[in-house]
Scaffold this motif. Sequence first.
Motif, mmCIF file in Angstrom:
data_model
loop_
_atom_site.group_PDB
_atom_site.id
_atom_site.type_symbol
_atom_site.label_atom_id
_atom_site.label_comp_id
_atom_site.label_asym_id
_atom_site.label_seq_id
_atom_site.Cartn_x
_atom_site.Cartn_y
_atom_site.Cartn_z
ATOM 1 N N ASP A 23 -1.185 62.297 28.738
ATOM 2 C CA ASP A 23 -2.100 63.131 27.958
ATOM 3 C C ASP A 23 -1.710 63.093 26.485
ATOM 4 O O ASP A 23 -0.519 63.055 26.139
ATOM 5 C CB ASP A 23 -2.059 64.572 28.465
ATOM 6 C CG ASP A 23 -3.213 65.408 27.934
ATOM 7 O OD1 ASP A 23 -4.178 64.824 27.409
ATOM 8 O OD2 ASP A 23 -3.135 66.645 28.035
ATOM 9 N N ASN A 24 -2.714 63.093 25.599
ATOM 10 C CA ASN A 24 -2.442 63.099 24.164
ATOM 11 C C ASN A 24 -1.705 64.365 23.754
ATOM 12 O O ASN A 24 -1.914 65.439 24.328
ATOM 13 C CB ASN A 24 -3.739 62.970 23.376
ATOM 14 C CG ASN A 24 -4.288 61.562 23.405
ATOM 15 O OD1 ASN A 24 -3.967 60.775 24.301
ATOM 16 N ND2 ASN A 24 -5.097 61.204 22.427
ATOM 17 N N ASN A 33 -2.082 59.753 20.959
ATOM 18 C CA ASN A 33 -1.660 58.970 22.121
ATOM 19 C C ASN A 33 -0.234 58.483 21.868
ATOM 20 O O ASN A 33 0.004 57.711 20.937
ATOM 21 C CB ASN A 33 -2.591 57.771 22.332
ATOM 22 C CG ASN A 33 -2.209 56.947 23.557
ATOM 23 O OD1 ASN A 33 -1.108 56.454 23.673
ATOM 24 N ND2 ASN A 33 -3.146 56.802 24.480
ATOM 25 N N SER A 34 0.733 58.934 22.668
ATOM 26 C CA SER A 34 2.138 58.626 22.413
ATOM 27 C C SER A 34 2.769 57.743 23.485
ATOM 28 O O SER A 34 3.994 57.675 23.597
ATOM 29 C CB SER A 34 2.942 59.925 22.280
ATOM 30 O OG SER A 34 2.813 60.711 23.452
ATOM 31 N N SER A 35 1.958 57.056 24.279
ATOM 32 C CA SER A 35 2.498 56.167 25.310
ATOM 33 C C SER A 35 3.219 54.986 24.670
ATOM 34 O O SER A 35 2.704 54.341 23.756
ATOM 35 C CB SER A 35 1.373 55.646 26.206
ATOM 36 O OG SER A 35 1.852 54.603 27.041
ATOM 37 N N PHE A 40 -9.345 53.595 26.587
ATOM 38 C CA PHE A 40 -9.056 54.762 25.754
ATOM 39 C C PHE A 40 -10.217 55.099 24.829
ATOM 40 O O PHE A 40 -10.950 54.227 24.382
ATOM 41 C CB PHE A 40 -7.776 54.530 24.943
ATOM 42 C CG PHE A 40 -6.571 54.344 25.819
ATOM 43 C CD1 PHE A 40 -5.896 55.431 26.337
ATOM 44 C CD2 PHE A 40 -6.135 53.067 26.145
ATOM 45 C CE1 PHE A 40 -4.807 55.260 27.165
ATOM 46 C CE2 PHE A 40 -5.048 52.888 26.972
ATOM 47 C CZ PHE A 40 -4.378 53.986 27.493
ATOM 48 N N GLY A 77 -8.951 62.997 21.045
ATOM 49 C CA GLY A 77 -7.795 63.562 21.734
ATOM 50 C C GLY A 77 -8.127 64.519 22.849
ATOM 51 O O GLY A 77 -7.334 64.710 23.776
ATOM 52 N N PRO A 117 -9.154 61.649 26.141
ATOM 53 C CA PRO A 117 -8.629 60.389 25.598
ATOM 54 C C PRO A 117 -8.900 59.135 26.413
ATOM 55 O O PRO A 117 -8.635 58.037 25.932
ATOM 56 C CB PRO A 117 -7.127 60.655 25.507
ATOM 57 C CG PRO A 117 -6.850 61.687 26.553
ATOM 58 C CD PRO A 117 -8.089 62.539 26.612
ATOM 59 N N THR A 118 -9.414 59.257 27.650
ATOM 60 C CA THR A 118 -9.697 58.063 28.448
ATOM 61 C C THR A 118 -11.093 58.139 29.052
ATOM 62 O O THR A 118 -11.753 59.180 29.007
ATOM 63 C CB THR A 118 -8.684 57.889 29.601
ATOM 64 O OG1 THR A 118 -8.964 58.847 30.646
ATOM 65 C CG2 THR A 118 -7.251 58.066 29.125
ATOM 66 N N THR A 153 1.007 55.586 18.631
ATOM 67 C CA THR A 153 1.504 56.897 18.209
ATOM 68 C C THR A 153 1.093 57.263 16.791
ATOM 69 O O THR A 153 1.792 58.008 16.104
ATOM 70 C CB THR A 153 3.051 56.975 18.337
ATOM 71 O OG1 THR A 153 3.477 56.219 19.463
ATOM 72 C CG2 THR A 153 3.502 58.412 18.581
ATOM 73 N N SER A 188 -5.452 58.994 17.948
ATOM 74 C CA SER A 188 -5.821 59.458 19.283
ATOM 75 C C SER A 188 -5.904 58.322 20.289
ATOM 76 O O SER A 188 -5.911 58.558 21.502
ATOM 77 C CB SER A 188 -7.158 60.202 19.234
ATOM 78 O OG SER A 188 -7.039 61.380 18.469
ATOM 79 N N THR A 189 -6.001 57.105 19.797
ATOM 80 C CA THR A 189 -6.021 55.922 20.654
ATOM 81 C C THR A 189 -5.193 54.846 19.976
ATOM 82 O O THR A 189 -5.041 54.861 18.750
ATOM 83 C CB THR A 189 -7.479 55.444 20.861
ATOM 84 O OG1 THR A 189 -7.504 54.367 21.787
ATOM 85 C CG2 THR A 189 -8.102 54.983 19.560
#
Length: 297
Positions: free
Chosen positions: A120-121, A160-162, A192, A196, A199-200, A260, A263-264
């Motif tokens: 999750d964002n 988005n912090s993946s 994506f 936020g 986000p998907t 990061t 939002s995407t």
Amino acid sequence: MRLPRFEYVKPAGLQEVLDILQEHGKKAAILAGGSDLLVNMKYMVVQPERVVSIKALPELDYISTDNKEQVEIGASVPLSAIADNTEIAGPLPAFCEAVGAVASKHIRNMATIGGNICLDNRCWYYNQSKLWRDSREVCFKLGGRVCHAIKGSDRCHAINSSDTVPVLIALGARVKVIKKGCERVIPLKDFFVDNGAKPTVLEPDEMVASLLIPKNNNGCRSTFIKVAQRKGIDCAMASIAGYVAHAEKGLSELHLVLGTLASTPVTLKKATQVIKDSGFNEASIEMAALTARSELG
């Protein structure tokens, strides 16, 4: 902080999971490793009525490297199992580097690849205790009409912090998304949404079942760089993933993806075009770096 009340469900098979998602939709949440979901539940930013565990389902816990064209990884495979897999590290070194950059080893032992893709964002104003959030106006991500991060914005700007997503997009990865009676395969770059609050493209009755990653051939190179205050645990302040394929006449393919920062994940189209037009050299790289600033506005 305590978890809110919920019903814990441990399905015997994947079809039972899909039945629950079809029946309960937004009121249900998928639990794999729980390293993100359980924290968010304690902060009460999400309060599902049903938590559906997929951790022990063999249909989602597998790594397949036999296909010459791609690697397939089930959504509930722990990140540590990917980082330690030599058959993945060979053709996909940057991906394994990104996996190894996620949090700490203890968290990677629990967290899954599906969970990291669907992470999750995050926002400084959203990922706080309920008591803290209640002192402010309700934001977009919680159903309100304001963004506290960027005043006056008409949408949510949670980040988005993946760590794994930028390199997966650069590699051309896809995700297999399933719901009851239906399956679709989506390029990760299209998975994506630049919002936020949602986000998907996943619908409430859908879930990610697996990840499909093309194998690099001998003419390809990839890289991943993460900038964080501490090497372990911290989310990135920024990250970048790169993929380049060479042909006889020069570059045949080039992808640069930033993570990061929005939002995407941000695919740098103008910056890559500079390098394609001018060739791979120090001057073109410097010009691409300057050009990239205009794509982050």
